[in-house]
Design an enzyme around this catalytic site. Structure first.
Site, PDB file in Angstrom:
ATOM      1  N   GLY A 165       6.873  40.470 111.849  1.00 35.26           N
ATOM      2  CA  GLY A 165       8.078  40.657 112.838  1.00 35.26           C
ATOM      3  C   GLY A 165       8.374  39.272 113.101  1.00 35.26           C
ATOM      4  O   GLY A 165       9.146  39.065 114.112  1.00 35.26           O
ATOM      5  N   HIS A 235       7.216  43.835 117.368  1.00 26.68           N
ATOM      6  CA  HIS A 235       7.307  44.286 116.077  1.00 26.68           C
ATOM      7  C   HIS A 235       6.105  44.323 115.261  1.00 26.68           C
ATOM      8  O   HIS A 235       5.965  44.462 114.332  1.00 26.68           O
ATOM      9  CB  HIS A 235       8.434  43.548 115.296  1.00 26.68           C
ATOM     10  CG  HIS A 235       9.748  43.307 116.002  1.00 26.68           C
ATOM     11  ND1 HIS A 235      10.535  44.182 116.255  1.00 26.68           N
ATOM     12  CD2 HIS A 235      10.330  41.750 116.375  1.00 26.68           C
ATOM     13  CE1 HIS A 235      11.843  43.826 117.165  1.00 26.68           C
ATOM     14  NE2 HIS A 235      11.446  42.405 116.755  1.00 26.68           N
ATOM     15  N   ARG A 291       1.029  46.884  99.203  1.00 25.78           N
ATOM     16  CA  ARG A 291      -0.241  46.660  99.179  1.00 25.78           C
ATOM     17  C   ARG A 291      -0.997  47.698 100.115  1.00 25.78           C
ATOM     18  O   ARG A 291      -0.145  48.643 100.904  1.00 25.78           O
ATOM     19  CB  ARG A 291      -0.514  45.321  99.947  1.00 25.78           C
ATOM     20  CG  ARG A 291       0.237  45.481 101.319  1.00 25.78           C
ATOM     21  CD  ARG A 291       0.121  44.163 102.144  1.00 25.78           C
ATOM     22  NE  ARG A 291       0.740  43.986 103.253  1.00 25.78           N
ATOM     23  CZ  ARG A 291       0.961  44.697 104.583  1.00 25.78           C
ATOM     24  NH1 ARG A 291       0.072  45.583 104.654  1.00 25.78           N
ATOM     25  NH2 ARG A 291       1.769  44.301 105.206  1.00 25.78           N
TER      26      ARG A 291
HETATM   27  P1  ADP Z   1       8.171  42.565 109.405  1.00 30.74           P
HETATM   28  O1  ADP Z   1       8.036  42.626 107.986  1.00 30.74           O
HETATM   29  O2  ADP Z   1       8.387  41.294 109.957  1.00 30.74           O
HETATM   30  O3  ADP Z   1       7.043  43.721 109.916  1.00 30.74           O
HETATM   31  P2  ADP Z   1      10.060  44.989 109.461  1.00 30.74           P
HETATM   32  O4  ADP Z   1      11.397  44.879 108.654  1.00 30.74           O
HETATM   33  O5  ADP Z   1       9.000  45.669 108.758  1.00 30.74           O
HETATM   34  O6  ADP Z   1       9.688  43.359 109.675  1.00 30.74           O
HETATM   35  O7  ADP Z   1      10.327  45.304 110.873  1.00 30.74           O
HETATM   36  C1  ADP Z   1       9.282  45.296 111.717  1.00 30.74           C
HETATM   37  C2  ADP Z   1       9.676  45.968 113.068  1.00 30.74           C
HETATM   38  O8  ADP Z   1      10.945  45.549 113.855  1.00 30.74           O
HETATM   39  C3  ADP Z   1      10.098  47.477 112.791  1.00 30.74           C
HETATM   40  O9  ADP Z   1       8.805  48.216 112.860  1.00 30.74           O
HETATM   41  C4  ADP Z   1      10.830  47.938 114.122  1.00 30.74           C
HETATM   42  O10 ADP Z   1      10.140  48.080 115.202  1.00 30.74           O
HETATM   43  C5  ADP Z   1      11.723  46.569 114.214  1.00 30.74           C
HETATM   44  N1  ADP Z   1      12.996  46.646 113.425  1.00 30.74           N
HETATM   45  C6  ADP Z   1      13.181  46.080 112.175  1.00 30.74           C
HETATM   46  N2  ADP Z   1      14.482  46.369 111.898  1.00 30.74           N
HETATM   47  C7  ADP Z   1      15.216  46.988 112.924  1.00 30.74           C
HETATM   48  C8  ADP Z   1      16.414  47.291 112.869  1.00 30.74           C
HETATM   49  N3  ADP Z   1      17.195  47.392 112.269  1.00 30.74           N
HETATM   50  N4  ADP Z   1      16.603  48.037 114.196  1.00 30.74           N
HETATM   51  C9  ADP Z   1      15.759  48.324 115.231  1.00 30.74           C
HETATM   52  N5  ADP Z   1      14.580  47.709 115.079  1.00 30.74           N
HETATM   53  C10 ADP Z   1      14.124  47.179 113.952  1.00 30.74           C
END
Ligand code: ADP
Length: 448
Positions: A165, A235, A291
């Site tokens: 996040g 997140h 993973r």
């Molecule tokens: P990380 O690799 O840091 O965990 P992610 O891309 O998996 O990042 O996103 C983590 C979280 O952030 C998602 O589960 C969601 O809650 C939020 N998020 C990510 N992209 C978006 C988006 N385009 N719109 C709204 N929320 C988002």
């Protein structure tokens, strides 16, 4: 099959891998920092090697020490768990260069999916639906502005190397884009040493739904259905469910078919998770984790499979031995991530656990390295236990989780147990009608 596996991790996930190995008749080597000399993963492993001082960069991220430990103990393979070196392509390469098997995907796939821009590019080519956004890395603030105008605010600026996040900033309108651009890049640089960022449409009420896949070295790719991980704070996931309260079997099959066909095309192997945001009945890919995930147990409970054993079997070259139609889902599972944090302020709360009592009974699983008298060190992730329940239906799983949370005792440190109790007691959570923003509001309302 391997005779000995080195587990390059600590805490509950090191134990999780150890348990799978034990049942398969494989000996285990634990590695540990000096802060973890008395940790449960060290106590249960067949052998253990100290790999450095407490800071992770000197121990659990110390590639030379880990490879030496593998060599001197005569291990055949390395399981990286999650976090630490699990998504480090260079580490996977070095493990293989030392004549050991890396229990995970190929270094090329780790590298591809670790760069979120490359991952989105790959998924676009494989016909997997994406969150709309910039076609690649943003070259300038002007480009960010232009794309944001085109796809319409709000937008999110995200780190290409992102994880946990971090390096993610929302711009609700044109007045916020400059700040979001600056902050996301600065955070990305300091967290990942790489300030490349990209832009996505910020979805205002999505659910986070992810798909678990396994692929062997013989061209077989299957999925094990979805996990709903919408309950997040900053997140980061706190509660996960399998299956999702909103997905139909037809949705699952359609997405699964597209994803497994795509991964088969690129020759992906071992375990992986594709993360999607789901809004208005549409899936949009955000990233792929190459993973084992923290929340893998909920899938294991409903699919009746041991994902770690499958990872090991695949790495040893064995074929899956079953096809998609053999995979069935049974009941509902929920996981609560219990962390050593204040349940209201989330301030870290390491220290001595005077009394630990794990809940039990039908359909209750606890993945934890805690024991009475254990001292939670301040150096690592605050996750201390995963409480997982399985029951025939979602309401029964919630009832079981409430009962299990009530039985569980972690005394001496503060934990998020009371927060999980409040979530399980909440009528809105029980209704299944929540988005990724629900928990933040719930936490804020408790803070009053
Ligand atoms: P990380 O690799 O840091 O965990 P992610 O891309 O998996 O990042 O996103 C983590 C979280 O952030 C998602 O589960 C969601 O809650 C939020 N998020 C990510 N992209 C978006 C988006 N385009 N719109 C709204 N929320 C988002």
């Amino acid at each position: 099959m391997f005779g000995k596996v080195l587990i390059a991790n600590r805490g509950e996930i090191a134990l999780r891998v150890h348990r799978a190995c034990q049942e398969m008749g494989i000996r285990t080597v634990a590695v540990h920092s000096t802060a973890d000399a008395t940790a449960m993963h060290v106590r249960l492993a067949d052998e253990s090697v100290c790999i450095g001082p407490p800071p992770a960069r000197d121990s659990y991220l110390n590639v030379a020490a880990i490879l030496s430990a593998a060599t001197i103990t005569g291990a055949d393979a390395v399981h990286p768990g999650y976090g630490f070196l699990s998504e480090n392509a260079r580490f996977a390469e070095m493990v293989e260069a030392h004549g050991l098997k890396f229990i995970g995907p190929s270094p090329d796939h780790i590298r591809m999916m670790g760069d979120k821009i490359a991952a989105k590019d790959a998924m676009r080519r494989l016909d997997v639906p994406l969150v709309p956004g910039s076609p690649g890395a943003l070259d300038s603030l002007d480009e960010a502005r232009a794309i944001a105008e085109q796809i319409m605010y709000p937008v999110l600026i995200k780190a290409a190397a992102g994880g946990g996040g971090r390096g993610m900033k929302v711009a609700r309108d044109a007045s916020e884009i400059e700040e979001a651009w600056r902050v996301a890049r600065t955070e990305a640089k300091s967290a990942f040493g790489d300030d490349s960022v990209y832009l996505e449409k910020y979805l205002d009420r999505p659910r986070h739904i992810e798909l678990q896949v396994l692929a062997d070295n013989h061209g077989n790719v299957v999925h094990f259905g979805e996990r709903d991980c919408s309950l997040q704070r900053r997140h980061q996931k706190l509660v996960e469910e399998a299956g999702s309260p909103v997905l139909t079997a037809a949705d699952r099959e359609a997405l699964g078919a597209r994803v497994t066909a795509g991964l088969s095309k690129i020759g992906y192997r071992n375990a992986g998770t594709l993360e999607f945001l789901w809004q208005d009945g549409q899936f949009a890919f955000i990233e792929m984790n190459t993973r084992l995930q923290v929340e893998h147990p909920v899938t294991e409970m409903v699919a009746g499979i041991d994902l770690v054993k499958e990872q090991i079997r695949i790495a040893a070259g064995e074929p899956l031995g079953y096809t998609q139609t053999d995979i069935r889902f049974n009941g509902h599972a929920i996981e609560c991530r219990i962390t050593a944090e204040d349940p209201e302020t989330f301030a870290p709360s390491p220290g001595r656990v005077n009394t630990y009592h794990a809940p039990g009974g039908l359909g209750v699983r606890v993945d934890s390295a805690l024991y009475s008298g254990y001292t939670v060190p301040p150096h690592y992730d605050s996750l201390v236990a995963k409480l997982i329940v399985h029951a025939p239906s979602r309401p029964e799983a919630i009832a079981r989780m409430r009962r299990a949370l009530n039985e569980m005792v972690v005394a001496g440190i503060r934990t998020t147990l009371p927060l999980h109790q409040a979530v399980m007691d909440d009528a809105e959570f029980q209704s299944g009608d929540y988005t990724i923003h629900w928990l933040e509001r719930f936490v804020a309302s408790r803070q009053g």
